[in-house]
Design a protein around this motif. Structure first.
Motif, PDB file in Angstrom:
ATOM      1  N   TYR A 201     -28.235  35.739  49.858  1.00  0.00           N
ATOM      2  CA  TYR A 201     -27.547  36.662  48.943  1.00  0.00           C
ATOM      3  C   TYR A 201     -27.766  38.117  49.352  1.00  0.00           C
ATOM      4  N   ASP A 202     -29.030  38.484  49.556  1.00  0.00           N
ATOM      5  CA  ASP A 202     -29.322  39.855  49.958  1.00  0.00           C
ATOM      6  C   ASP A 202     -28.633  40.191  51.273  1.00  0.00           C
ATOM      7  N   GLY A 203     -28.611  39.211  52.180  1.00  0.00           N
ATOM      8  CA  GLY A 203     -27.965  39.437  53.463  1.00  0.00           C
ATOM      9  C   GLY A 203     -26.471  39.672  53.331  1.00  0.00           C
TER      10      GLY A 203
ATOM     11  N   LEU B 202     -30.906  44.597  56.269  1.00  0.00           N
ATOM     12  CA  LEU B 202     -31.570  44.604  54.959  1.00  0.00           C
ATOM     13  C   LEU B 202     -32.475  45.817  54.790  1.00  0.00           C
ATOM     14  N   GLU B 203     -32.471  46.693  55.800  1.00  0.00           N
ATOM     15  CA  GLU B 203     -33.243  47.945  55.768  1.00  0.00           C
ATOM     16  C   GLU B 203     -34.729  47.700  55.516  1.00  0.00           C
TER      17      GLU B 203
ATOM     18  N   CYS C 256     -18.593  30.564  55.391  1.00  0.00           N
ATOM     19  CA  CYS C 256     -19.962  30.602  54.845  1.00  0.00           C
ATOM     20  C   CYS C 256     -19.990  31.326  53.505  1.00  0.00           C
ATOM     21  N   ARG C 257     -19.285  32.429  53.410  1.00  0.00           N
ATOM     22  CA  ARG C 257     -19.257  33.182  52.155  1.00  0.00           C
ATOM     23  C   ARG C 257     -18.606  32.354  51.052  1.00  0.00           C
ATOM     24  N   ALA C 258     -17.519  31.670  51.350  1.00  0.00           N
ATOM     25  CA  ALA C 258     -16.841  30.841  50.355  1.00  0.00           C
ATOM     26  C   ALA C 258     -17.729  29.665  49.928  1.00  0.00           C
TER      27      ALA C 258
ATOM     28  N   GLY D 237     -23.978  42.857  54.236  1.00  0.00           N
ATOM     29  CA  GLY D 237     -22.987  42.748  55.299  1.00  0.00           C
ATOM     30  C   GLY D 237     -23.383  41.886  56.469  1.00  0.00           C
ATOM     31  N   THR D 238     -24.406  41.038  56.337  1.00  0.00           N
ATOM     32  CA  THR D 238     -24.774  40.158  57.439  1.00  0.00           C
ATOM     33  C   THR D 238     -23.692  39.111  57.669  1.00  0.00           C
TER      34      THR D 238
END
Length: 280
Positions: free
Chosen positions: A198-200, A179-180, A154-156, A204-205
Motif C-alpha cells: 500500500y505504501d509503495g 518511500l523516502e 497488480c494495482r487492480a 508510485g512504485t
C-alpha cells in the motif's frame, strides 16, 4: 555491487524466530545457496531467543560461505527484523534485495529469472512470481497461484488481495527510495507486506510478477489457527482494507469483498480452509 563476471549482486533477507523448524530452515537456506544465479549473499536475522536445536542449525548454517547471521537479543516482530536487515543491505550498497521465509523453498532458477526480468524492465521496482503450495511434509497440495503480470493488473488485483507472495519477491532499492527512507511499519506484527504494498503504490512504485513458479510455499495448520484467527486480527485487517480502498480509489465492491474476508477470518478453522481454496 558487481562481481568479475559482471553479474549484479543480490542480497537475500530471511527472518527466523523461535517457532521455525530447523528442517524447514535448512531446506530454505539450501534453496537459496544453490541458485543458478550465484552472485548472492544471504542475510539471516534471528528475532530473539531460539531453542537449542534451532540455534545449533543456525550455527551450522553460519559456517557457510555467502551467509551472514544477525542475532537480535529480543523478539521484536518480523517488521523490525526485516527493517534492520534492509538497513544492513543498504549500508553494504546492494541495489537488489530478495525476500525469503524460513519454511519455504525457492526454485533453483528463481533469482536468475527475476533478475533477468528486472534488467529487461528497468521501470519495475519489485517483481514476484507464481507460487506452488506444499504441505507440512513437503508434498504438493495441487494448487498453484499465479499473480498479476504488470503494474496495472497488480494495482487492480490489490483491491481484493495482495499483488505478490511476500517471500517470493525481488526488490530494487528504488522501491524503498520512493518511500523516502520508510520500510516496513514496525507496529504491524501481521500484514506487514500488505501495508508495504500500500505504501509503495501510494508512493508510485511499479509492481510486476513473472508467470513461472518461483517458490514452493508451505501451508501449515498454524497459518489458519494463529495467523488467520481472532476477532482483533480480523477487525484490524478490515480497518486497514477500508483505508487501502480509500487511498487507492477502489470502489464499493472492494469494501464488500473486504467484509467477506472479515467474516471468513472470524469463522472456524475448517471454514477458513474451504474459503481459502475458493478465494485464493
Amino acid at each position: 555491487m558487481v562481481n568479475v563476471e559482471g553479474k549484479k549482486k543480490i542480497a537475500v533477507i530471511l527472518p527466523v524466530y523461535k517457532n521455525d523448524k530447523p528442517k524447514y530452515l535448512s531446506l530454505a537456506v539450501e534453496s537459496i545457496l544453490y541458485q543458478t544465479y550465484k552472485n548472492i549473499h544471504l542475510y539471516i536475522g534471528v528475532d530473539g531467543p531460539v531453542g537449542d536445536e534451532l540455534k545449533e542449525s543456525l550455527e551450522v548454517i553460519d559456517r557457510q560461505d555467502r551467509v551472514s547471521i544477525v542475532w537480535f537479543p529480543e523478539n521484536r516482530g518480523l517488521a523490525c527484523v526485516l527493517n534492520d536487515l534492509l538497513d544492513i543491505c543498504f549500508k553494504e550498497g546492494y541495489e537488489y534485495i530478495a525476500r525469503m521465509d524460513a519454511d519455504d523453498i525457492s526454485m533453483t532458477d528463481r533469482l536468475e529469472k527475476q533478475m533477468a526480468y528486472l534488467e529487461k524492465h528497468p521501470e519495475i521496482d519489485v517483481v514476484g512470481g507464481a507460487i506452488n503450495e506444499i504441505d507440512e511434509e513437503g508434498k504438493n497440495r495441487g494448487k498453484t497461484i499465479v499473480y498479476p503480470a504488470d503494474p496495472v493488473e497488480c494495482r487492480a488485483f490489490f483491491s481484493k488481495r495482495n499483488p505478490h507472495a511476500h517471500p517470493a519477491v525481488l526488490f530494487r532499492k528504488s522501491f524503498f527510495d520512493k518511500l523516502e527512507g520508510n520500510k516496513y511499519i514496525p507496529e504491524y506484527r501481521q500484514n506487514q507486506d500488505t501495508m508495504l504494498w500500500y505504501d509503495g503504490m501510494m508512493a508510485g512504485t511499479q509492481h510486476a510478477n513473472i508467470p513461472e513458479v518461483v517458490l514452493n510455499f508451505r501451508m501449515t495448520d498454524a497459518m489458519f489457527k494463529k495467523r488467520r484467527n481472532g476477532w482483533a486480527f480480523a477487525k484490524k485487517q478490515f480497518k486497514d482494507r477500508l483505508m487501502i480502498n480509500r487511498g487507492l480509489g477502489y470502489g464499493f465492491g472492494a469494501d464488500v469483498y473486504g467484509f467477506a474476508m472479515f467474516c471468513m477470518l472470524v469463522s472456524p478453522v475448517w471454514v477458513k480452509k474451504i474459503a481459502y481454496r475458493v478465494l485464493r
